[in-house]
Design a protein around this motif. Structure first.
Motif, short mmCIF file in Angstrom:
data_model
loop_
_atom_site.label_atom_id
_atom_site.label_comp_id
_atom_site.label_asym_id
_atom_site.label_seq_id
_atom_site.Cartn_x
_atom_site.Cartn_y
_atom_site.Cartn_z
N MET A 79 40.04 43.07 33.70
CA MET A 79 40.25 43.54 35.05
C MET A 79 40.41 42.48 36.16
O MET A 79 41.11 42.48 37.08
CB MET A 79 39.06 44.41 35.50
N GLU A 80 39.45 41.29 35.78
CA GLU A 80 39.54 40.18 36.91
C GLU A 80 40.85 39.57 36.97
O GLU A 80 41.22 39.12 37.90
CB GLU A 80 38.34 39.25 36.44
N ALA A 81 41.23 39.57 35.80
CA ALA A 81 42.58 38.63 35.37
C ALA A 81 43.64 39.34 36.18
O ALA A 81 44.28 38.91 36.91
CB ALA A 81 42.94 38.62 34.06
N ARG A 82 43.60 40.73 36.08
CA ARG A 82 44.70 41.59 36.92
C ARG A 82 44.77 41.70 38.22
O ARG A 82 45.56 41.36 38.88
CB ARG A 82 44.52 43.15 36.25
N LEU A 83 43.34 41.78 38.61
CA LEU A 83 43.41 41.86 40.28
C LEU A 83 43.58 40.22 40.94
O LEU A 83 44.20 39.98 41.98
CB LEU A 83 42.03 42.10 40.65
N SER A 84 43.40 39.28 40.15
CA SER A 84 43.62 37.99 40.44
C SER A 84 45.15 37.70 40.73
O SER A 84 45.46 36.66 41.59
CB SER A 84 42.99 36.74 39.39
N SER A 85 45.74 38.48 39.98
CA SER A 85 47.55 38.29 40.09
C SER A 85 47.96 39.04 41.20
O SER A 85 49.28 39.10 41.49
CB SER A 85 48.01 38.39 38.65
N LEU A 86 47.10 39.86 41.93
CA LEU A 86 47.76 40.73 43.10
C LEU A 86 47.22 40.28 44.44
O LEU A 86 46.35 39.60 44.40
CB LEU A 86 47.12 42.25 42.77
N PRO A 87 47.97 40.51 45.51
CA PRO A 87 47.59 40.29 46.73
C PRO A 87 46.21 40.99 46.80
O PRO A 87 45.91 41.92 46.41
CB PRO A 87 48.82 41.09 47.53
N ALA A 88 45.61 40.35 47.99
CA ALA A 88 44.13 40.84 48.32
C ALA A 88 44.41 42.19 48.95
O ALA A 88 45.19 42.57 49.83
CB ALA A 88 43.49 40.10 49.58
N PHE A 89 43.40 43.36 48.54
CA PHE A 89 43.19 44.49 49.19
C PHE A 89 42.33 44.58 50.25
O PHE A 89 41.28 44.07 50.29
CB PHE A 89 42.83 45.61 47.91
N ASP A 90 42.93 45.46 51.51
CA ASP A 90 42.06 45.39 52.56
C ASP A 90 40.77 46.27 52.37
O ASP A 90 39.72 46.05 53.01
CB ASP A 90 42.66 45.89 53.93
#
Length: 256
Positions: A79-90
């Motif tokens: 999960m952390e790896a996936r989210l680190s590859s995406l733009p920041a969510f507001d």
């Protein structure tokens, strides 16, 4: 003479991105719909994209911005790896949760670990992952964990579930203190019993329904629509001074 009057902050979310986890049904799905209707570009996440496709397609048919993401909060490393590859969510709304109710004397190690893995460990690292990307991007944000009224009271057969939700309230307050300087707000929403597909077994028991309605001072079971307004409120500028707190959506249960 004309007075300069204050203006109500906007509940609109135009131009913002939102990640809603556990969005395949129930409270998570309702939260995603609410944020999309308020103008956010919403990413609906769950372990399987297949369960999200119909909701995403329906939102798009309505002219709203939505997409699907496979994400398992039980696998925190992936999960952390996936989210680190995406733009920041507001905005984050975490509605992923697990319950295995039963008497405390009968709790198995496996049941305890399974519930804590999702409700506490997964929620903790999901919230941290989204906050980390916001801090890296230098952006403010609103992070919302769907907790429970059982985070503030106890309940028969709910010792493990209640323990994990009490813990969510604890890390929410600490994270709110740590990240307030970055403009990142962290709050919880604490629903009472809400009419969802997963709760139908509970509501099929007339005796249990009577007990629930006696506890809820408004005298009725919660509906998904009862969550949509609070989610939009906490995600928006209308709640700009609210952080580290729990918004009770419990019909007065915990007041008594």
């Amino acid at each position: 003479m004309t007075l300069k009057l204050p203006r109500t902050p906007s509940f609109r979310l135009d131009g913002r991105t939102a990640l809603v986890v556990g969005a395949s049904s129930g409270i998570g799905q309702a939260a995603a719909v609410a944020l999309a209707q308020a103008g956010a570009q919403v990413v609906l996440a769950a372990r399987s994209i297949d369960r999200l496709e119909l909701t995403v397609a329906t939102l798009k048919e309505l002219g709203l911005e939505a997409s699907a993401l496979a994400l398992d909060v039980g696998d925190v490393e992936a999960m952390e790896a996936r989210l680190s590859s995406l733009p920041a969510f507001d905005i984050l709304v975490n509605s992923a949760g697990l319950a295995r109710h039963g008497p405390a004397l009968e709790t198995t190690f496996a049941d305890f670990d399974a519930v804590a893995s999702i409700n506490l460990r997964g929620a903790y690292f999901l919230t941290r992952s989204v906050a980390r990307r916001l801090i890296e991007a230098g952006k403010p944000g609103s992070l919302i964990n769907i907790s429970s009224q059982m985070a503030h009271v106890g309940g028969i057969d709910r010792a493990v579930y209640s323990a994990t939700k009490h813990a969510v309230e604890g890390f929410t307050k600490s994270m709110a203190i740590e990240w307030g300087g970055y403009g990142i707000r962290v709050n919880t929403i604490c629903p009472t019993f809400i009419r969802t597909p997963l709760a139908e077994q509970t509501f099929s028991n007339p005796e249990r329904v009577r007990w629930i309605e006696e506890k809820i001072k408004l005298g009725r079971i919660g509906e998904l629509e009862d969550i949509m307004g609070p989610v939009t409120f906490l995600a928006s500028d209308a709640s700009a001074m609210i952080t580290g707190t729990a918004l009770m959506v419990d019909g007065g249960w915990t007041a008594g």
